[in-house]
Write an enzyme that holds these catalytic residues in place. Structure first.
Site, PDB file in Angstrom:
ATOM      1  N   SER A 194       0.844  -1.188   0.000  1.00 16.73           N
ATOM      2  CA  SER A 194       0.000   0.000   0.000  1.00 16.73           C
ATOM      3  C   SER A 194       0.881   1.239   0.000  1.00 16.73           C
ATOM      4  O   SER A 194       2.046   1.186  -0.399  1.00 16.73           O
ATOM      5  CB  SER A 194      -0.943  -0.017   1.221  1.00 16.73           C
ATOM      6  OG  SER A 194      -1.931   0.995   1.113  1.00 16.73           O
ATOM      7  N   ASN A 195       0.351   2.355   0.462  1.00 12.15           N
ATOM      8  CA  ASN A 195       1.097   3.610   0.539  1.00 12.15           C
ATOM      9  C   ASN A 195       0.548   4.433   1.698  1.00 12.15           C
ATOM     10  O   ASN A 195      -0.369   3.995   2.400  1.00 12.15           O
ATOM     11  CB  ASN A 195       1.009   4.387  -0.780  1.00 12.15           C
ATOM     12  CG  ASN A 195      -0.427   4.631  -1.205  1.00 12.15           C
ATOM     13  OD1 ASN A 195      -1.185   5.326  -0.538  1.00 12.15           O
ATOM     14  ND2 ASN A 195      -0.828   4.026  -2.340  1.00 12.15           N
TER      15      ASN A 195
END
Length: 409
Positions: free
Chosen positions: A223-224
């Protein structure tokens, strides 16, 4: 003038500058506004409530629980006296606190309902402005500045104090602006706020926000750092302007904005499916931070740690924005976001053309106050027709309003 016929609650707190409130009331009245003064107890030490009552033609209110008020359950009580803050929150077209002391700023920033004025601000459904006034060092103190920034993040407009001689004998920033200047600023501000209200009535808006998560196994993912705040603020601002808003939200810890229909998604594939299902919106704002790659073969059980390295085989996730651009209809406005670390404008312009966008909003990931995980943002908007709009660093709510002013006036 925007003030003509406007209903303004003028909050006055306990600063020596409270004496200017008399002239502010007069100037608001000359502009055609109906003024309801609300004072803190400390303000009455600097200017009598009777003075503001006389000038406004309405009783200046001070006490949250007026003396002799026996409560709404008592048929002999003054009707609604103890709920006056609620009535004023609904009545007002604008709430202006001038002067706003350091104490009042702290109270409002932290939601303390310790006075009638604070209760009115908490109840208000209209725009709120504060005009701080205090000694120079008090204004510059980190605690005061934190409170001011929190108010801005909550959507409160803050009028910077003027510079000049102060009651302490010092010279510096901390003066309440002169009444005529302050009322001119109130008129401009209220006009802008009214222009936004209902500007998108009858239109549909689709906003994507937050990250996607691509599973490695049942407990790990790629993810981020996106929190989704910018997209949520844009959705909220569009709803305030009367649009029918659908928000496609990745996994974030944010409440749904009022008046917004929310659809939760997790993966890029989820986002693509929902985006295409809602792709006919008049305005599409793709603010989500979509993971570009996902594990090709996610495990159905937790991958155990070993002494060696772990190699992941990744697949390209679907390009949601390109898919929306490929089927963009006539009359639709499509806006993308680009978060870049280098050569930002070149990359953003290439993305603007390649994905058939009308606008792209450029963020610099390496600049403090921009991008993921901050309460503020700054955007450079680039349009397909060559227009360029710079939105300076401000709270994400303020940036969202300026963003819509540009892409959906």
């Amino acid at each position: 003038m925007a003030l003509a016929g406007a209903r303004v609650v003028l909050g006055v707190s306990g600063s020596i500058a409270a004496y200017k409130a008399a002239e502010v009331v007069r100037a608001l009245g000359r502009a055609g506004a109906e003024v309801q003064p609300v004072m803190t107890a400390a303000a009455t030490r600097f200017i009598p409530a009777l003075t503001l009552s006389t000038l406004a033609g309405r009783e200046a209110l001070v006490e949250l629980f007026p003396e002799g008020d026996r409560g709404a359950a008592d048929p002999g009580a003054a009707a609604g006296a103890w709920t006056k803050h609620v009535e004023l929150g609904l009545w007002a077209d604008a709430v202006v606190v001038a002067p706003a002391t350091a104490q009042t700023l702290a109270s409002l920033a932290h939601g303390f309902c310790d006075s009638l004025l604070a209760a009115v601000v908490l109840s208000a459904r209209c725009p709120v402005m504060v005009a701080p006034a205090m000694d120079h060092d008090m204004w510059l103190h980190p605690a005061t500045q934190r409170n001011v920034e929190r108010l801005r993040q909550d959507g409160v407009t803050v009028v910077e104090p003027a510079s000049g001689p102060l009651a302490s004998g010092l010279v510096g920033q901390g003066r309440l602006p002169e009444p005529d200047d302050l009322v001119a600023e109130i008129d401009r501000w209220l006009g802008e706020a009214r222009a936004r209200t209902g500007a998108l009535a009858g239109t549909t808006v689709l906003v994507t926000a937050g990250p996607t998560r691509e599973a490695v196994d049942p407990v790990r993912f790629l993810s981020n750092g996106s929190t989704g705040t910018m997209g949520f603020e844009i959705a909220a601002a569009a709803a305030r302007r009367g649009a029918a808003v659908t928000l496609l939200a990745g996994p974030v810890a944010l409440p749904t904005p009022p008046g917004v229909e929310r659809v939760d998604v997790v993966t890029a594939d989820d986002l693509l499916r929902e985006a295409l299902a809602h792709a006919d919106a008049d305005l599409v704002v793709a603010a989500a931070a979509v993971a570009d790659y996902a594990p090709a073969d996610p495990s159905d059980r937790k991958v155990a740690k070993t002494d060696g390295d772990l190699t992941l085989h990744l697949r390209r996730t679907p390009d949601v924005l390109a898919a929306l651009g490929a089927q963009k209809r006539a009359g639709q406005t499509l806006v993308g976001f680009a978060l870049e670390t280098h050569d930002g404008e070149a990359h953003a312009r290439a993305k603007l053309a390649r994905k058939h966008l009308d606008w792209i909003a450029l963020n610099a990931a390496s600049t403090p106050g921009e991008g993921f995980g901050t309460g503020t943002n700054r955007l450079t908007l680039l349009a397909a027709d060559g227009r360029r709009v710079e939105i300076p660093t401000a709270s994400k709510r303020t940036v969202a309003e300026a963003f819509l002013d540009a892409v959906a006036p």
